[in-house]
Design a protein around this motif. Structure first.
Motif, PDB file in Angstrom:
ATOM      1  N   ILE A 268       2.867  -1.135   4.575  1.00 64.07           N
ATOM      2  CA  ILE A 268       2.190   0.213   4.186  1.00 64.07           C
ATOM      3  C   ILE A 268       3.519   1.202   4.046  1.00 64.07           C
ATOM      4  CG2 ILE A 268       0.979   2.127   5.352  1.00 64.07           C
ATOM      5  CD1 ILE A 268      -0.527  -0.116   6.713  1.00 64.07           C
TER       6      ILE A 268
ATOM      7  N   TYR B  64      -1.152  -6.283   4.604  1.00 59.21           N
ATOM      8  CA  TYR B  64      -0.601  -4.962   3.795  1.00 59.21           C
ATOM      9  C   TYR B  64       0.912  -4.754   4.534  1.00 59.21           C
ATOM     10  CZ  TYR B  64      -5.422  -4.593   3.289  1.00 59.21           C
ATOM     11  OH  TYR B  64      -7.041  -5.019   3.104  1.00 59.21           O
TER      12      TYR B  64
ATOM     13  N   MET C 115      -6.794  -0.623   6.961  1.00 65.07           N
ATOM     14  CA  MET C 115      -6.348  -0.536   5.530  1.00 65.07           C
ATOM     15  C   MET C 115      -7.642  -1.484   4.838  1.00 65.07           C
ATOM     16  SD  MET C 115      -3.740   0.888   4.305  1.00 65.07           S
ATOM     17  CE  MET C 115      -4.212   2.295   5.461  1.00 65.07           C
TER      18      MET C 115
ATOM     19  N   PHE D 117      -3.179  -0.017  -3.711  1.00 65.52           N
ATOM     20  CA  PHE D 117      -2.846  -1.004  -3.187  1.00 65.52           C
ATOM     21  C   PHE D 117      -2.450  -1.890  -4.531  1.00 65.52           C
ATOM     22  CE2 PHE D 117      -5.798   0.741  -0.716  1.00 65.52           C
ATOM     23  CZ  PHE D 117      -5.749   0.125   0.749  1.00 65.52           C
TER      24      PHE D 117
ATOM     25  N   PHE E 294     -10.052   0.910   3.407  1.00 63.42           N
ATOM     26  CA  PHE E 294      -9.506   1.935   2.105  1.00 63.42           C
ATOM     27  C   PHE E 294      -9.168   0.940   0.824  1.00 63.42           C
ATOM     28  CE2 PHE E 294      -7.270   4.470   5.390  1.00 63.42           C
ATOM     29  CZ  PHE E 294      -8.084   5.610   5.434  1.00 63.42           C
TER      30      PHE E 294
ATOM     31  N   ASN F 216      -4.614   6.292  -1.993  1.00 66.04           N
ATOM     32  CA  ASN F 216      -4.112   5.200  -1.416  1.00 66.04           C
ATOM     33  C   ASN F 216      -4.088   3.882  -2.689  1.00 66.04           C
ATOM     34  OD1 ASN F 216      -4.190   6.100   1.214  1.00 66.04           O
ATOM     35  ND2 ASN F 216      -6.218   5.478   1.363  1.00 66.04           N
TER      36      ASN F 216
ATOM     37  N   ILE G  35       0.509   5.207   0.537  1.00 64.50           N
ATOM     38  CA  ILE G  35      -0.354   6.212   1.231  1.00 64.50           C
ATOM     39  C   ILE G  35      -0.025   7.493   0.653  1.00 64.50           C
ATOM     40  CG2 ILE G  35      -1.734   7.091   2.975  1.00 64.50           C
ATOM     41  CD1 ILE G  35      -1.444   4.435   4.410  1.00 64.50           C
ATOM     42  N   THR G  36      -0.594   8.605  -0.085  1.00 65.11           N
ATOM     43  CA  THR G  36      -0.102   9.766  -0.279  1.00 65.11           C
ATOM     44  C   THR G  36      -1.390  10.477   0.054  1.00 65.11           C
ATOM     45  OG1 THR G  36      -1.395   9.771  -2.504  1.00 65.11           O
ATOM     46  CG2 THR G  36       0.796   8.819  -2.526  1.00 65.11           C
TER      47      THR G  36
ATOM     48  N   LYS H  53       4.341   5.225   3.167  1.00 65.72           N
ATOM     49  CA  LYS H  53       3.737   6.564   3.055  1.00 65.72           C
ATOM     50  C   LYS H  53       4.801   7.670   2.546  1.00 65.72           C
ATOM     51  CE  LYS H  53       1.036   5.630   7.413  1.00 65.72           C
ATOM     52  NZ  LYS H  53       0.676   6.055   8.822  1.00 65.72           N
TER      53      LYS H  53
ATOM     54  N   VAL I 200       0.867  -1.383   0.205  1.00 64.96           N
ATOM     55  CA  VAL I 200       0.261   0.011   0.104  1.00 64.96           C
ATOM     56  C   VAL I 200       0.989   1.202   0.198  1.00 64.96           C
ATOM     57  CG1 VAL I 200      -1.935   1.184   1.203  1.00 64.96           C
ATOM     58  CG2 VAL I 200      -1.676  -1.331   1.398  1.00 64.96           C
TER      59      VAL I 200
END
Length: 128
Positions: A124, A122, A98, A53, A101, A51, A46-47, A126, A44
């Motif tokens: 993750i 996941y 998550m 995947f 999301f 998100n 994340i911005t 970022k 994942v």
């Protein structure tokens, strides 16, 4: 097609996956959707805006394309997850936030929520 060895290799595959999902041929989009449906482990990203995947079975192999993946369906998550854990620096985790999301992501790419598994893990990352 080998197994990735750096985070840059992984991120290159993320880019290829997203490009195929967003602007690929019908076959590439269908392959991406099928990968999402079949996967149990996701990277994942994340911005602030979105998100992302991406199935580990896709990001784990070098020089990946959705067309090439379609020809190599024997590639499995368990072949790459241990190495991805080393590259990313953490183990994938079950995360209920998550999961929510992820289901939103499925809605965006028109994957029926009933077509994905109940349990996912996941990694993750970022703000890359």
């Amino acid at each position: 097609m080998g197994i990735v060895s750096t985070l840059d290799d992984v991120l290159d595959n993320v880019e290829v996956f997203l490009e195929g999902l967003e602007t690929g041929s019908e076959k590439e989009i269908n392959t991406a959707v099928e990968l999402v449906k079949a996967a149990d482990t996701f990277l994942v990203i994340i911005t602030e805006d979105v998100n992302i995947f991406v199935p580990s079975s896709f990001v784990g192999y070098t020089d990946q394309t959705l067309a090439a993946y379609d020809k190599n369906k024997h590639k499995k998550e368990d072949e790459v997850n241990e190495l991805l854990t080393k590259i990313i620096g953490s183990t994938p985790k079950i995360d209920k936030t998550m999961d929510e999301f992820f289901l939103d992501f499925c809605d965006e790419i028109e994957v029926n929520r009933n077509d994905v598994g109940l349990s996912r893990e996941y990694w993750i990352l970022k703000n890359l």
